[in-house]
Design an enzyme around this catalytic site. Sequence first.
Site, PDB file in Angstrom:
ATOM      1  N   ARG A 199     -11.264  -1.849  -0.822  1.00 25.84           N
ATOM      2  CA  ARG A 199     -10.752  -1.974   0.498  1.00 25.84           C
ATOM      3  C   ARG A 199     -11.458  -1.451   1.592  1.00 25.84           C
ATOM      4  O   ARG A 199     -12.351  -0.691   1.324  1.00 25.84           O
ATOM      5  CB  ARG A 199      -9.217  -1.442   0.423  1.00 25.84           C
ATOM      6  CG  ARG A 199      -8.299  -1.945  -0.710  1.00 25.84           C
ATOM      7  CD  ARG A 199      -7.079  -1.065  -0.445  1.00 25.84           C
ATOM      8  NE  ARG A 199      -6.122  -1.654  -1.537  1.00 25.84           N
ATOM      9  CZ  ARG A 199      -5.983  -1.156  -2.807  1.00 25.84           C
ATOM     10  NH1 ARG A 199      -6.859  -0.353  -3.289  1.00 25.84           N
ATOM     11  NH2 ARG A 199      -4.923  -2.057  -3.707  1.00 25.84           N
ATOM     12  N   LYS A 224      -5.034   3.191  -1.898  1.00 25.32           N
ATOM     13  CA  LYS A 224      -3.775   2.881  -1.350  1.00 25.32           C
ATOM     14  C   LYS A 224      -2.497   2.878  -2.442  1.00 25.32           C
ATOM     15  O   LYS A 224      -1.221   3.152  -2.018  1.00 25.32           O
ATOM     16  CB  LYS A 224      -3.786   1.391  -0.934  1.00 25.32           C
ATOM     17  CG  LYS A 224      -2.738   0.619  -0.303  1.00 25.32           C
ATOM     18  CD  LYS A 224      -2.880  -0.715   0.227  1.00 25.32           C
ATOM     19  CE  LYS A 224      -1.498  -1.135   0.830  1.00 25.32           C
ATOM     20  NZ  LYS A 224      -2.004  -2.699   1.264  1.00 25.32           N
ATOM     21  N   HIS A 282     -11.482  -8.430   5.585  1.00 21.47           N
ATOM     22  CA  HIS A 282     -10.743  -8.327   4.449  1.00 21.47           C
ATOM     23  C   HIS A 282     -10.939  -9.602   3.391  1.00 21.47           C
ATOM     24  O   HIS A 282     -10.644  -9.511   2.333  1.00 21.47           O
ATOM     25  CB  HIS A 282      -9.184  -8.495   4.801  1.00 21.47           C
ATOM     26  CG  HIS A 282      -8.385  -7.746   3.376  1.00 21.47           C
ATOM     27  ND1 HIS A 282      -8.498  -6.418   3.146  1.00 21.47           N
ATOM     28  CD2 HIS A 282      -7.519  -8.585   2.897  1.00 21.47           C
ATOM     29  CE1 HIS A 282      -7.423  -6.483   2.204  1.00 21.47           C
ATOM     30  NE2 HIS A 282      -7.162  -7.852   1.746  1.00 21.47           N
ATOM     31  N   ARG A 285     -12.927  -8.842   0.298  1.00 22.59           N
ATOM     32  CA  ARG A 285     -12.117  -8.530  -0.989  1.00 22.59           C
ATOM     33  C   ARG A 285     -11.914  -9.615  -1.645  1.00 22.59           C
ATOM     34  O   ARG A 285     -12.002  -9.569  -2.942  1.00 22.59           O
ATOM     35  CB  ARG A 285     -10.930  -7.444  -0.267  1.00 22.59           C
ATOM     36  CG  ARG A 285     -10.148  -6.948  -1.504  1.00 22.59           C
ATOM     37  CD  ARG A 285      -9.208  -6.080  -1.282  1.00 22.59           C
ATOM     38  NE  ARG A 285      -8.273  -5.619  -1.993  1.00 22.59           N
ATOM     39  CZ  ARG A 285      -8.345  -4.833  -3.148  1.00 22.59           C
ATOM     40  NH1 ARG A 285      -9.693  -4.373  -3.204  1.00 22.59           N
ATOM     41  NH2 ARG A 285      -7.264  -4.643  -3.866  1.00 22.59           N
ATOM     42  N   HIS A 308      -5.484  -3.391  -8.206  1.00 28.17           N
ATOM     43  CA  HIS A 308      -4.146  -3.912  -8.192  1.00 28.17           C
ATOM     44  C   HIS A 308      -3.359  -3.621  -9.125  1.00 28.17           C
ATOM     45  O   HIS A 308      -3.673  -3.358 -10.237  1.00 28.17           O
ATOM     46  CB  HIS A 308      -4.286  -5.534  -8.053  1.00 28.17           C
ATOM     47  CG  HIS A 308      -5.066  -6.155  -6.913  1.00 28.17           C
ATOM     48  ND1 HIS A 308      -6.465  -6.171  -6.806  1.00 28.17           N
ATOM     49  CD2 HIS A 308      -4.529  -6.344  -5.816  1.00 28.17           C
ATOM     50  CE1 HIS A 308      -6.519  -6.917  -5.455  1.00 28.17           C
ATOM     51  NE2 HIS A 308      -5.474  -6.912  -4.922  1.00 28.17           N
ATOM     52  N   TYR A 317      -5.148 -12.724  -4.279  1.00 28.92           N
ATOM     53  CA  TYR A 317      -6.312 -12.336  -3.559  1.00 28.92           C
ATOM     54  C   TYR A 317      -7.478 -12.983  -4.516  1.00 28.92           C
ATOM     55  O   TYR A 317      -8.680 -13.098  -4.105  1.00 28.92           O
ATOM     56  CB  TYR A 317      -6.691 -10.828  -4.000  1.00 28.92           C
ATOM     57  CG  TYR A 317      -6.075  -9.982  -2.950  1.00 28.92           C
ATOM     58  CD1 TYR A 317      -6.740  -9.697  -1.933  1.00 28.92           C
ATOM     59  CD2 TYR A 317      -4.899  -9.524  -2.841  1.00 28.92           C
ATOM     60  CE1 TYR A 317      -6.108  -8.780  -0.728  1.00 28.92           C
ATOM     61  CE2 TYR A 317      -4.317  -8.638  -2.145  1.00 28.92           C
ATOM     62  CZ  TYR A 317      -4.885  -8.286  -0.876  1.00 28.92           C
ATOM     63  OH  TYR A 317      -4.549  -7.395  -0.087  1.00 28.92           O
TER      64      TYR A 317
END
Length: 330
Positions: A199, A224, A282, A285, A308, A317
Amino acid sequence: MATIRKLRGRWQAQVRRRGMKPRCKSFDGKVEAEKWARELEAQVDRFGAAPDTRILESTTLSELLERYKTEVSPTKRGSVQEIQRIDVLKRHDIAYRTMVGLSPQDISSFRDERLRTVAPSTTVRELAILSHVIEVAIRDWGMPLSRNVVKLVRRPVIKNERKRRLQGDEEQRLLDACAGGKIPFFKTLIIVAIETGMRRGEILGLQWCDISHNRRVITLKMTKSGSGREVPLSQRAFDALTEWKARAAVDQLYVFPMNAGSLEQVWRRLLIRASITGLRFHDLRHEGVSRLFERGLNVIEVSSISGHKELRMLKRYTHLSADDLVDRLG
């Protein structure tokens, strides 16, 4: 059962229960009187007695938001962003509602109003703050609320899935365009983003001490998701970092000394020089996670690298190249 009657032009609600002193309150409308009576009866059933609701009549949502901002928000990793959102919430009409009168309809109206000016994802985050403020008020601050009205309201559906990946020679054009910029490490930053799928905040928070050159692994202490993880480096990413370290200042703490705002500005200028449109930082990613799958890694292996926690989020993603999958199928 509560008694609702019209008395001298106003509607009076009276609640009688065995073992408690009768409670009554007058309202301008019958609906409000019935609502107050229902909530009081629910509180009696929940607590075994009628709580003193006078504090709810004098406390506004704005006051709860301010207390939450002072006592709770500073303990969170995303405190700066949350405090900014709370300040926005306090400027809306809903903040001036007293807690005794706050209803699901008020929350619905606020939701619909916000959806006219901001994205659904922003509205969802604001509703989440309101919900947690009320939860904390009930559990920790002793507010005699019978329910969390925010939980009774439908949340907006977020449809922000992106399938954008690097196309054709876009990756090389990005790297070539870095030579025309003033940030000496931006090429290395892009390579790390593509190769690791990390990230933006993780990349910008990366320190040299987080990189194990012997193991070729990055150790992220806090992410995160609320936990740390280790990210293996490809040979390409490792070589790029090694080359940049040889040129970086000896006393430089962070690998990429810039903040998120500066990164976005540099990224926009880079896209112009590279003649690329519709690509967000982003999206790198997305690209990185997809390449991990294309290299043959399974879901558990990819999730341990990308961080994740849910397969549902990981699938958002991951946009595999059909051409590459054909080769693997044989």
